[in-house]
Motif scaffolding. Structure first.
Motif, PDB file in Angstrom:
ATOM      1  N   HIS A 124     -10.946  -1.727  -5.054  1.00 57.97           N
ATOM      2  CA  HIS A 124     -11.419  -2.033  -3.707  1.00 57.97           C
ATOM      3  C   HIS A 124     -10.971  -3.429  -3.265  1.00 57.97           C
ATOM      4  O   HIS A 124     -10.430  -3.612  -2.175  1.00 57.97           O
ATOM      5  CB  HIS A 124     -12.949  -1.943  -3.646  1.00 57.97           C
ATOM      6  CG  HIS A 124     -13.527  -2.565  -2.408  1.00 57.97           C
ATOM      7  ND1 HIS A 124     -13.779  -3.929  -2.315  1.00 57.97           N
ATOM      8  CD2 HIS A 124     -13.846  -2.047  -1.196  1.00 57.97           C
ATOM      9  CE1 HIS A 124     -14.241  -4.197  -1.106  1.00 57.97           C
ATOM     10  NE2 HIS A 124     -14.301  -3.075  -0.407  1.00 57.97           N
ATOM     11  N   ILE A 169     -17.029   2.468   1.567  1.00 56.61           N
ATOM     12  CA  ILE A 169     -16.485   2.523   0.208  1.00 56.61           C
ATOM     13  C   ILE A 169     -17.584   2.192  -0.798  1.00 56.61           C
ATOM     14  O   ILE A 169     -18.216   1.130  -0.717  1.00 56.61           O
ATOM     15  CB  ILE A 169     -15.302   1.545   0.049  1.00 56.61           C
ATOM     16  CG1 ILE A 169     -14.194   1.918   1.045  1.00 56.61           C
ATOM     17  CG2 ILE A 169     -14.762   1.583  -1.391  1.00 56.61           C
ATOM     18  CD1 ILE A 169     -13.036   0.962   1.065  1.00 56.61           C
ATOM     19  N   SER A 203     -11.084  -2.397   9.549  1.00 63.14           N
ATOM     20  CA  SER A 203     -11.573  -3.687   9.089  1.00 63.14           C
ATOM     21  C   SER A 203     -10.824  -4.851   9.720  1.00 63.14           C
ATOM     22  O   SER A 203     -10.845  -5.935   9.188  1.00 63.14           O
ATOM     23  CB  SER A 203     -11.384  -3.744   7.586  1.00 63.14           C
ATOM     24  OG  SER A 203     -10.001  -3.553   7.305  1.00 63.14           O
ATOM     25  N   ILE A 260     -15.538   4.592   7.545  1.00 59.52           N
ATOM     26  CA  ILE A 260     -15.480   4.766   6.098  1.00 59.52           C
ATOM     27  C   ILE A 260     -16.462   3.807   5.424  1.00 59.52           C
ATOM     28  O   ILE A 260     -16.593   2.655   5.833  1.00 59.52           O
ATOM     29  CB  ILE A 260     -14.048   4.447   5.598  1.00 59.52           C
ATOM     30  CG1 ILE A 260     -13.033   5.441   6.171  1.00 59.52           C
ATOM     31  CG2 ILE A 260     -13.995   4.399   4.077  1.00 59.52           C
ATOM     32  CD1 ILE A 260     -12.993   6.773   5.483  1.00 59.52           C
ATOM     33  N   ARG A 320      -8.584  -5.337  -4.274  1.00 54.93           N
ATOM     34  CA  ARG A 320      -7.139  -5.498  -4.118  1.00 54.93           C
ATOM     35  C   ARG A 320      -6.683  -4.898  -2.784  1.00 54.93           C
ATOM     36  O   ARG A 320      -5.978  -5.541  -2.019  1.00 54.93           O
ATOM     37  CB  ARG A 320      -6.420  -4.800  -5.283  1.00 54.93           C
ATOM     38  CG  ARG A 320      -5.017  -5.302  -5.535  1.00 54.93           C
ATOM     39  CD  ARG A 320      -4.420  -4.693  -6.792  1.00 54.93           C
ATOM     40  NE  ARG A 320      -4.349  -3.242  -6.716  1.00 54.93           N
ATOM     41  CZ  ARG A 320      -5.001  -2.397  -7.509  1.00 54.93           C
ATOM     42  NH1 ARG A 320      -5.789  -2.857  -8.465  1.00 54.93           N
ATOM     43  NH2 ARG A 320      -4.868  -1.091  -7.365  1.00 54.93           N
ATOM     44  N   HIS A 321      -7.124  -3.677  -2.495  1.00 54.42           N
ATOM     45  CA  HIS A 321      -6.731  -3.041  -1.238  1.00 54.42           C
ATOM     46  C   HIS A 321      -7.259  -3.800  -0.021  1.00 54.42           C
ATOM     47  O   HIS A 321      -6.549  -4.021   0.947  1.00 54.42           O
ATOM     48  CB  HIS A 321      -7.238  -1.594  -1.175  1.00 54.42           C
ATOM     49  CG  HIS A 321      -6.543  -0.669  -2.111  1.00 54.42           C
ATOM     50  ND1 HIS A 321      -5.179  -0.494  -2.088  1.00 54.42           N
ATOM     51  CD2 HIS A 321      -7.011   0.127  -3.101  1.00 54.42           C
ATOM     52  CE1 HIS A 321      -4.842   0.381  -3.026  1.00 54.42           C
ATOM     53  NE2 HIS A 321      -5.923   0.764  -3.658  1.00 54.42           N
ATOM     54  N   ILE A 322      -8.517  -4.184  -0.088  1.00 54.13           N
ATOM     55  CA  ILE A 322      -9.139  -4.800   1.090  1.00 54.13           C
ATOM     56  C   ILE A 322      -8.542  -6.190   1.357  1.00 54.13           C
ATOM     57  O   ILE A 322      -8.512  -6.651   2.499  1.00 54.13           O
ATOM     58  CB  ILE A 322     -10.688  -4.823   0.942  1.00 54.13           C
ATOM     59  CG1 ILE A 322     -11.365  -4.805   2.314  1.00 54.13           C
ATOM     60  CG2 ILE A 322     -11.170  -5.999   0.137  1.00 54.13           C
ATOM     61  CD1 ILE A 322     -11.392  -3.500   3.004  1.00 54.13           C
ATOM     62  N   ASP A 359      -7.766   4.438   6.008  1.00 54.48           N
ATOM     63  CA  ASP A 359      -9.214   4.336   5.798  1.00 54.48           C
ATOM     64  C   ASP A 359      -9.744   2.930   6.053  1.00 54.48           C
ATOM     65  O   ASP A 359     -10.883   2.755   6.478  1.00 54.48           O
ATOM     66  CB  ASP A 359      -9.567   4.732   4.359  1.00 54.48           C
ATOM     67  CG  ASP A 359      -9.445   6.229   4.140  1.00 54.48           C
ATOM     68  OD1 ASP A 359      -9.414   6.971   5.147  1.00 54.48           O
ATOM     69  OD2 ASP A 359      -9.373   6.650   2.974  1.00 54.48           O
ATOM     70  N   MET A 360      -8.936   1.925   5.740  1.00 58.31           N
ATOM     71  CA  MET A 360      -9.426   0.554   5.829  1.00 58.31           C
ATOM     72  C   MET A 360      -9.005  -0.153   7.107  1.00 58.31           C
ATOM     73  O   MET A 360      -9.338  -1.313   7.322  1.00 58.31           O
ATOM     74  CB  MET A 360      -8.919  -0.244   4.627  1.00 58.31           C
ATOM     75  CG  MET A 360      -9.453   0.271   3.301  1.00 58.31           C
ATOM     76  SD  MET A 360      -8.936  -0.812   1.952  1.00 58.31           S
ATOM     77  CE  MET A 360      -9.910  -0.132   0.601  1.00 58.31           C
ATOM     78  N   GLU A 399       0.841  -1.190   0.000  1.00 58.07           N
ATOM     79  CA  GLU A 399       0.000   0.000   0.000  1.00 58.07           C
ATOM     80  C   GLU A 399       0.876   1.240   0.000  1.00 58.07           C
ATOM     81  O   GLU A 399       1.236   1.752   1.063  1.00 58.07           O
ATOM     82  CB  GLU A 399      -0.910   0.018   1.228  1.00 58.07           C
ATOM     83  CG  GLU A 399      -2.020  -1.001   1.202  1.00 58.07           C
ATOM     84  CD  GLU A 399      -3.076  -0.706   0.152  1.00 58.07           C
ATOM     85  OE1 GLU A 399      -3.138   0.436  -0.338  1.00 58.07           O
ATOM     86  OE2 GLU A 399      -3.831  -1.631  -0.196  1.00 58.07           O
ATOM     87  N   MET A 427     -14.348   4.091  -5.154  1.00 53.99           N
ATOM     88  CA  MET A 427     -13.319   3.274  -5.795  1.00 53.99           C
ATOM     89  C   MET A 427     -13.928   2.441  -6.907  1.00 53.99           C
ATOM     90  O   MET A 427     -15.124   2.187  -6.924  1.00 53.99           O
ATOM     91  CB  MET A 427     -12.746   2.264  -4.777  1.00 53.99           C
ATOM     92  CG  MET A 427     -11.735   2.817  -3.806  1.00 53.99           C
ATOM     93  SD  MET A 427     -10.980   1.433  -2.897  1.00 53.99           S
ATOM     94  CE  MET A 427      -9.901   2.368  -1.818  1.00 53.99           C
ATOM     95  N   ILE A 456     -16.792  -0.027   6.279  1.00 61.18           N
ATOM     96  CA  ILE A 456     -15.669  -0.674   6.975  1.00 61.18           C
ATOM     97  C   ILE A 456     -15.937  -0.608   8.471  1.00 61.18           C
ATOM     98  O   ILE A 456     -15.463   0.288   9.170  1.00 61.18           O
ATOM     99  CB  ILE A 456     -14.338   0.032   6.660  1.00 61.18           C
ATOM    100  CG1 ILE A 456     -14.160   0.241   5.161  1.00 61.18           C
ATOM    101  CG2 ILE A 456     -13.166  -0.719   7.274  1.00 61.18           C
ATOM    102  CD1 ILE A 456     -13.648  -0.933   4.422  1.00 61.18           C
ATOM    103  N   LYS A 484     -16.105   7.059   0.493  1.00 62.13           N
ATOM    104  CA  LYS A 484     -14.902   6.975  -0.326  1.00 62.13           C
ATOM    105  C   LYS A 484     -15.307   6.225  -1.596  1.00 62.13           C
ATOM    106  O   LYS A 484     -16.114   5.302  -1.532  1.00 62.13           O
ATOM    107  CB  LYS A 484     -13.856   6.188   0.471  1.00 62.13           C
ATOM    108  CG  LYS A 484     -12.469   6.228  -0.106  1.00 62.13           C
ATOM    109  CD  LYS A 484     -11.432   5.666   0.852  1.00 62.13           C
ATOM    110  CE  LYS A 484     -10.167   5.430   0.065  1.00 62.13           C
ATOM    111  NZ  LYS A 484      -9.097   6.331   0.464  1.00 62.13           N
TER     112      LYS A 484
END
Lengths: 285, 285
Positions: B173, B139, A211, B137, B175-177, A207-208, A199, B168, B117, B166
């Motif tokens: 989404h 998304i 989780s 947040i 991939r980041h999560i 932001d995440m 990241e 995306m 989240i 937010k």
């Protein structure tokens, strides 16, 4: 308990100082390799004076709360200068090496090898807090090698600070703690490292983080100065626990790759049993 | 927002119901695959009546909070029966599959793909709590595919519940999560599994859990029914993140085996940077 010396004025040493001062009204003599730390501890009221090991000829208790790779050497220096009725105890997270190193010291009977299972992810004198040890387990190793007056004095301090005692052989302690504590730290640090590498956008992490990331990487905020020596001193046991952990991750990866939902579900369901084990923490204390 | 339907009455669906009821005074129509869950939600006052998807012809909002592998199918059924001004949104932790599955649905403009989240390690209607989403947040993916009246209605609900939005693309989404959330869960579950396998004596786990284990395995208490489909739906990204994580663990293991204190220290020191990133969480909210 009029005069108590604390060597290493970080989270653990500082928190012990605060409690002992409050409970026993002791004068706390502080020693730290960093003059800055020692002066901060003095200005925070954690200690009453700054001194050196050579001056510890006339104290009731010496607590050694320095990084674990320095504990054996410092404890030897301390045992060489103290009087016959001084209690010396350490609080390190690895116990076999220290117990071995002191085995034949003429003042071994004055020493107690302790590991209070308490802490936060913060470090330094600023991190010291009152009641850190209340209702926490304190593991004592090889307690039969201390003379009775000395172990009695240790029990009194630990009891008054609210700790619950547990007795183990040093090798047994190091094996268990590798799995339950040291592996947790490696797991958390490497999770943090992985996410930081991928990241590039820190806002996304922020932001995440709610989780689940935030609690899982809490330990990755811990001090590298404290934890590098813990890991290397407990190398043998930590390597075994890491092997088991990596094996389980590789097996999970393989089940995921095959899309084996039943196996993934089963692994998680069985692990859910931790809920009952950990709930005991709130129930019993 | 007179009539709001919630499908899936667990932690997230139940908590949304409680907030919406309180904020908008809506009547909540509850639907759940388990009649037991639905009745529990009714008796807890989370919902006002139990219904079925076919009856959702005259509601203002439908929220889909079921396990992620069922969301596409259920959303299609819902879109087939609702009126032109009904907002439908899901809350799943994986977004690419659902957005693809609905892409060509004639009522796609009524749908908003959301991922608030927020959560705890608990599950079921009993786990529902008020204000779970405040300052969290949310998304939203592919929001440009919803019509304006629909996205405006969604924004109003999210805003009144205290969420921060937010935006995306679904693939981004997922991939980041995978890194920030899903990998944390796997890491935690496998840590718990490793310790349970080795520590036959549960009292030891309990006694030593304060040493960092407890917070690091918090997520291993999570529901396998929720998380199995999340992992398999986000398989591609989770496999990549697992590969990176395992690689870092193997590298750490190798540095430890060699006793390379400098490298171990450096890895941890760099990861400590998470402190500043995560501190933002407390600072800004």
């Amino acid at each position: 308990m009029e005069r108590v010396a604390v060597i290493g004025l970080g989270l653990i040493g500082g928190s012990l100082s605060l409690d002992i001062k409050e409970v026993f009204g002791s004068k706390i003599i502080g020693i730290d390799g960093s003059l800055e730390n020692a002066e901060k501890a003095l200005s925070l009221g954690i200690i009453d004076e700054i001194s050196t090991i050579e001056n510890l000829t006339n104290v009731d208790v010496v607590i050694i709360a320095t990084p674990v790779d320095t504990v054996s050497e410092i404890t030897k220096q301390v045992l060489n200068v103290i009087s016959d009725d001084t209690l010396v105890f350490d609080v390190g997270s690895v116990k076999e090496e220290i117990c071995l190193a002191l085995e034949n010291h003429p003042k071994r009977v004055n020493f107690v090898a302790a590991h209070p299972i308490a802490g936060t992810e913060f470090s330094g004198p600023d991190a010291a807090i009152r009641n850190l040890f209340r209702n926490k387990i304190n593991i004592l190793c090889d307690i039969d090698k201390s003379k009775k007056e000395i172990s009695d004095k240790a029990f009194l301090i630990f009891e008054k600070l609210g700790m619950k005692l547990k007795f183990m052989k040093p090798a047994e302690h190091d094996r268990h703690i590798a799995y339950v504590s040291h592996l947790s730290h490696v797991s958390s640090f490497m999770l943090g490292k992985t996410v930081l590498e991928i990241e590039k956008d820190e806002q996304n992490i922020f932001d995440m983080a709610g989780s689940g990331f935030e609690s899982t990487v809490r330990l990755a905020k811990s001090s590298p100065s404290t934890w590098t020596p813990i890991f290397t001193e407990n190398k043998k046991n930590l390597l075994s626990s890491l092997d088991e952990y990596i094996k389980n991750l590789v097996e999970f990866r393989s089940s995921l790759k095959e899309g084996d939902k039943d196996e993934i579900f089963k692994m998680m369901k069985e692990t859910n049993h931790l809920k009952e084990i950990l709930n005991g923490i709130n129930k019993n204390y």
